[in-house]
Scaffold this motif. Structure first.
Motif: not given
Length: 578
Positions: A503-504, A525-530, A549-556
């Motif tokens: 995803q990165s 768009r956010i990809t990390t917990k912090d 609209v927040m694109d929040i990338v999580i583990d598939p």
């Protein structure tokens, strides 16, 4: 009496029925109606798809308890309402859909944009009408609203040919409508209520199992009174989130396929199960012949066809929940089930809702916990359908009734965002949060334009795992990890576990930031917990003015647990966390 066209009659009835907003799209066969609507003073919301209009009317109804209204033209306009009507029908949502139809003289000739919408929707509406005489129009509309909002609520469709919309007749009004063949039972039978009271008095391990009917009947106060007085633990379905205070000592949380371990085991151990406004859906019961084997069942429902449909009711009570629960609460003595309550609480301590909290990746459970904390559980939350829906049920216990909107019975992907908009139109001063999946959101994302132009901002949290997540989870658990047609960034959706997209590095199509901006919204768009807390705090500020609209990338590979596999007993619940 005043002479009016059929189109004017529709608008006048809507006003007198208290309608404030109508969602829809015009076309040739409802053009007279839309013309009259434009002159009526009623607010019309031009949606980008009729399915969006139907879900907005549905969300409006769920958030207010009023009847939601949507319009469509004949043929494809009307058929585009079908999914929304079926959604509302399964979840008992009061809605009136008004469709245009081809002229009466060409009905049945396969005219341009003709479809037999009353025939098509008969199985998925509470009732429907085809009005062929303008003199019958006012009565049909009043009956439609009466049927939609009374008894077990549901959607009603009124199909009006274009020539009937243009025809004129004298307008008369009936202050009170009665239908001879339609008399819903609202008051519970006294003997059945007394029998229920005796069962409650004799129970050692009673459990209240509540469904969306509590919200339809506005019976949360009566439920609270009964639970407290008889000291009965309360568990709820997806549809009843918010019907009982989640921080109350008697609140046990959600049950069913993805409910809590403790509530599912309590269902199996209880000696009296009081089902109120719930219908023993298969996602709740699991394997039927092993469901709650030691309990007597009290089933309270306004729809007699629900009683003993799947699970035998030892004490059926047909009636309006507000009336029936109020009477039972008034008749039962104060009781104490402290030992039973401690037993359930011990089960919860043994296997609480939990998730891994390692690393800096975004856990969807954590994200939802944070939005719950920041909104104090008081936002109106709408969801799509999939993993994100179940995480929302688990981790966003609503503090207030009618604040959780989700497609339960039909499981309609694409429901969440337009339903959130409908709720925002209904409650403009409320913060409205839409929790979506990347697959579900794309089905109705075109309504971002409606949100922008109508100045109805909502916060959309897209939990983006690059997959149709719930289907992918089942493929992993039950189909030997054959991931076919579920990856949203590969041709045909097919991928092997070892080839899951990084995803990165692999761009997501569409780019949700650009998509949001193209529709006049804000994209993030956010990809990390912090990043989670500061991003949510900023979004909650921005959404006061524009949709975010927040694109929040999580583990598939993130999965929803607990889980009761299909066809298994509630005792077979899987509790291992991903």
């Amino acid at each position: 009496m005043t002479e009016m066209t059929g189109a004017q009659i529709v608008c006048e009835v809507l006003k007198r029925e208290g309608v404030e907003v109508v969602f829809g799209i015009p076309g040739g066969s409802n053009l007279p109606l839309n013309d009259a609507l434009g002159l009526s003073g009623l607010r019309f919301v031009l949606t980008r798809h009729e399915q969006g209009a139907s879900h907005m009317a549905d969300g409006y109804a769920r958030a207010t308890g009023k009847v939601g209204v949507c319009f469509a033209t004949s043929g494809p306009g009307a058929t585009n309402l079908v999914t929304g009507l079926a959604t509302a029908n399964m979840d008992s949502i009061p809605m009136v859909a008004i469709t245009g139809q081809v002229r009466t003289d060409v009905i049945g000739s396969d005219a341009f944009q003709e479809a037999d919408i009353t025939g098509i929707t008969r199985p998925i509406t509470k009732h429907n009408f085809l009005v062929k005489d303008v003199r019958h129009l006012r009565r049909a509309l009043q009956e439609a609203f009466l049927i939609a909002r009374t008894g077990r609520p549901g959607p009603v469709l009124v199909d009006i040919p274009a020539d009937i919309q243009r025809a004129k007749t004298e307008f008369d009004w009936e202050d009170k409508i009665e239908i001879r063949s339609y008399k819903p039972t609202t008051k519970g039978h006294a003997l059945q209520i007394q029998k229920a009271v005796e069962l409650i008095k004799g129970a050692k391990r009673p459990l209240l199992y509540i469904g969306g009917g509590i919200l339809r009947a506005a019976a949360w106060d009566e439920l609270f009174a009964l639970a407290e007085k008889a000291h009965i633990p309360v568990t709820w379905t997806l549809m009843a989130n918010g019907a009982f205070p989640p921080d109350h000592v008697l609140a046990m949380g959600p049950l069913g396929m993805h409910g809590k371990y403790s509530t599912n085991i309590a269902m199996q151990k209880c000696d009296l199960l009081i089902a109120a406004g719930s219908r023993f859906d298969d996602r709740v019961t699991g394997k039927l012949d092993a469901f709650s084997p030691h309990s007597k069942k009290i089933h309270i429902d306004i729809d007699p066809s629900n009683i003993s449909k799947t699970v035998y009711a030892h004490c059926p009570v047909v009636g309006d929940l507000k009336n029936v629960l109020g009477e039972i609460a008034g008749a039962v003595p104060k009781l104490d089930h402290s030992e039973w309550l401690k037993e359930i609480q011990a089960l919860d301590k043994q296997n609480p809702l939990s998730y891994k909290q390692d690393g800096n990746g975004i856990r969807p459970q954590y994200l939802i916990q944070e939005i719950h904390r920041l909104t104090k559980g008081e936002a109106i939350v709408a969801t799509g359908v999939g993993q994100h829906q179940m995480w929302a049920m688990q981790w966003y216990p609503c503090a207030k009734p009618r604040h959780f909107l989700s497609s339960g019975g039909l499981g309609t992907m694409g429901y969440g965002f337009p339903a959130a908009l409908g709720a925002k139109f209904a409650c403009p001063d409320q913060t409205v949060v839409c929790i979506e999946g990347d697959g579900s959101f794309q089905m109705t994302a075109c309504e971002l334009t409606t949100s922008t132009l109508e100045k109805q901002p909502v916060l959309v949290l897209v939990l983006n795992n690059y997959f149709l997540g719930m289907v992918r989870q089942w493929q992993e658990l039950f189909y030997e990890k054959r991931f076919a047609a579920t990856c949203l960034v590969t041709p045909g959706g097919k991928v092997k576990l070892e080839d899951f997209p990084d995803q990165s590095k692999v761009p997501y199509i569409p780019d949700f930031i650009k998509l949001a901006e193209a529709h006049g919204a804000i994209g993030m768009r956010i990809t990390t917990k912090d990043q989670v807390t500061p991003a949510l705090e900023q979004a909650l500020k921005d959404v006061k003015h524009r949709t975010v609209v927040m694109d929040i990338v999580i583990d598939p590979l993130e999965k929803v647990f607990p889980m009761v596999p299909v066809g298994k007993s509630l005792d077979d619940i899987i509790i291992d966390m991903a």
